[in-house]
Design a protein around this motif. Structure first.
Motif, PDB file in Angstrom:
ATOM      1  N   HIS A 102      98.324   3.466  83.281  1.00 46.33           N
ATOM      2  CA  HIS A 102      98.610   3.135  81.883  1.00 46.33           C
ATOM      3  C   HIS A 102      98.458   1.641  81.618  1.00 46.33           C
ATOM      4  N   GLY A 103      98.795   0.815  82.602  1.00 49.36           N
ATOM      5  CA  GLY A 103      98.558  -0.615  82.444  1.00 49.36           C
ATOM      6  C   GLY A 103      97.082  -0.914  82.274  1.00 49.36           C
ATOM      7  N   HIS A 104      96.226  -0.217  83.039  1.00 47.08           N
ATOM      8  CA  HIS A 104      94.776  -0.403  82.922  1.00 47.08           C
ATOM      9  C   HIS A 104      94.293   0.063  81.546  1.00 47.08           C
ATOM     10  N   GLN A 105      94.786   1.223  81.111  1.00 41.02           N
ATOM     11  CA  GLN A 105      94.370   1.734  79.806  1.00 41.02           C
ATOM     12  C   GLN A 105      94.757   0.769  78.684  1.00 41.02           C
ATOM     13  N   ILE A 106      95.984   0.246  78.750  1.00 42.61           N
ATOM     14  CA  ILE A 106      96.479  -0.621  77.682  1.00 42.61           C
ATOM     15  C   ILE A 106      95.814  -1.984  77.698  1.00 42.61           C
TER      16      ILE A 106
END
Length: 253
Positions: A102-106
Motif C-alpha cells: 500500500h505504501g508503494h501504491q500510495i
C-alpha cells in the motif's frame, strides 16, 4: 478492457478473508476449538474498539495465554504457546507486506484502494495475499505524492522538526486555525504514522485524541486525499494492535 462505467470485471481469487484464515489457523492450534479461537479474537477486537487494548510484554502475554489453556497438560500448553507465537510472527509478516504494497501504491503509483478494510484482503490457497474490491480507487497527483512523501520523511526522521512538518502539512493542503506547530505535528502523526501520543495523555481512542488536538488547533480544511491515506494507515495500525505489536506506518513507508 472489459470494464465499462457501469460494469467492473475482477479476477476471481481462490482464497478466504484474512481474518477467517487467522481464525482457521488459531482453531487448528487450539485442537479444533473454534469457540475458544473466536473468543480470543473477539476479546482483542472489543478491547481495540474500547481503547483498552495494550501490547503485552512477552512474559505478560505468556501468562495471559496460559490462563486460556489451563485444561491442557503442561507440555501441551507450552507447545500451543510456541505455535501461537509462530502464528503471530506469520501474521506480522503479512502486515509488513501489506504495508509495503500500500505504501508503494500510495507514494509511487499514486493510485490506491480508497475503501481499504480487512474484508478486502484475502489469504489465497497458494500462500499469497490477494487484494480485492478496487471499485473505489483514489488517485494522488504528483504534487500530492511529493507533499505526502515530505510529511512522512519528516515524521520518520531521527530528530523530528515540528516546523518542517507544519510546512509540509500546509503544502499538502491542510489549514489550521492557528500556528501551534506542536499540535500540527501530533495531528500529522495521528493521520500518517501512529496514535501513540494519545497513550501519554490517557486518551482511550484515536477519536478522543483527535478531539483533544482539535480543541487546541482546529482544522480549517483537510485535503480529501489525506483522509483516504489516513484510512489505510489506521487499518494497518489496527491490524498490528490486534496481533500485539505497534505499527508506525510513517516509519515503515
Amino acid at each position: 478492457k472489459y470494464t465499462t462505467p457501469n460494469v467492473l470485471i475482477m479476477e476471481c481469487l481462490d482464497g478466504v478473508k484474512l481474518a477467517e484464515s487467522v481464525e482457521d489457523d488459531l482453531t487448528k492450534i487450539l485442537k479444533g476449538d473454534r469457540t475458544l479461537a473466536r473468543q480470543m479474537m473477539d476479546e482483542k477486537r472489543k478491547a481495540l474498539f474500547a481503547g483498552t487494548l495494550s501490547t503485552d510484554s512477552p512474559r505478560q502475554e505468556l501468562q495471559r495465554l496460559r490462563s486460556k489453556l489451563v485444561d491442557y497438560p503442561l507440555h501441551q500448553q507450552m507447545y500451543t504457546i510456541v505455535q501461537l507465537t509462530f502464528l503471530k510472527w506469520k501474521q506480522k509478516r503479512a502486515v509488513d507486506l501489506l504495508l509495503d504494497v500500500h505504501g508503494h501504491q500510495i507514494l509511487v503509483n499514486g493510485k490506491f484502494n480508497g475503501d481499504c478494510h480487512p474484508g478486502n484482503v484475502l489469504a489465497l490457497s497458494n500462500g499469497k495475499l490477494g487484494l480485492i474490491d478496487y471499485g473505489q480507487c483514489k488517485t494522488l497527483n504528483d504534487a500530492e505524492r511529493l507533499s505526502l512523501a515530505n510529511i512522512i520523511s519528516h515524521l520518520g526522521a531521527t530528530s523530528v522538526d515540528d516546523v518542517a512538518v507544519a510546512k509540509a502539512m500546509d503544502d499538502f493542503g491542510f489549514r489550521f486555525q492557528n500556528d501551534r506547530t506542536d499540535i500540527i505535528l501530533e495531528t500529522a502523526r495521528l493521520f500518517f504514522d501512529s496514535d501513540a501520543g494519545r497513550k501519554k495523555l490517557g486518551c482511550s481512542t484515536p477519536q478522543e485524541y483527535l478531539e483533544y488536538l482539535q480543541a487546541r488547533n482546529p482544522f480549517l480544511s483537510v485535503p480529501d486525499a489525506a483522509i483516504f491515506v489516513a484510512r489505510a494507515s489506521f487499518l494497518f495500525r489496527g491490524m498490528g494492535a490486534l496481533l500485539g505489536f505497534e505499527v508506525h506506518t510513517g516509519e515503515h513507508w
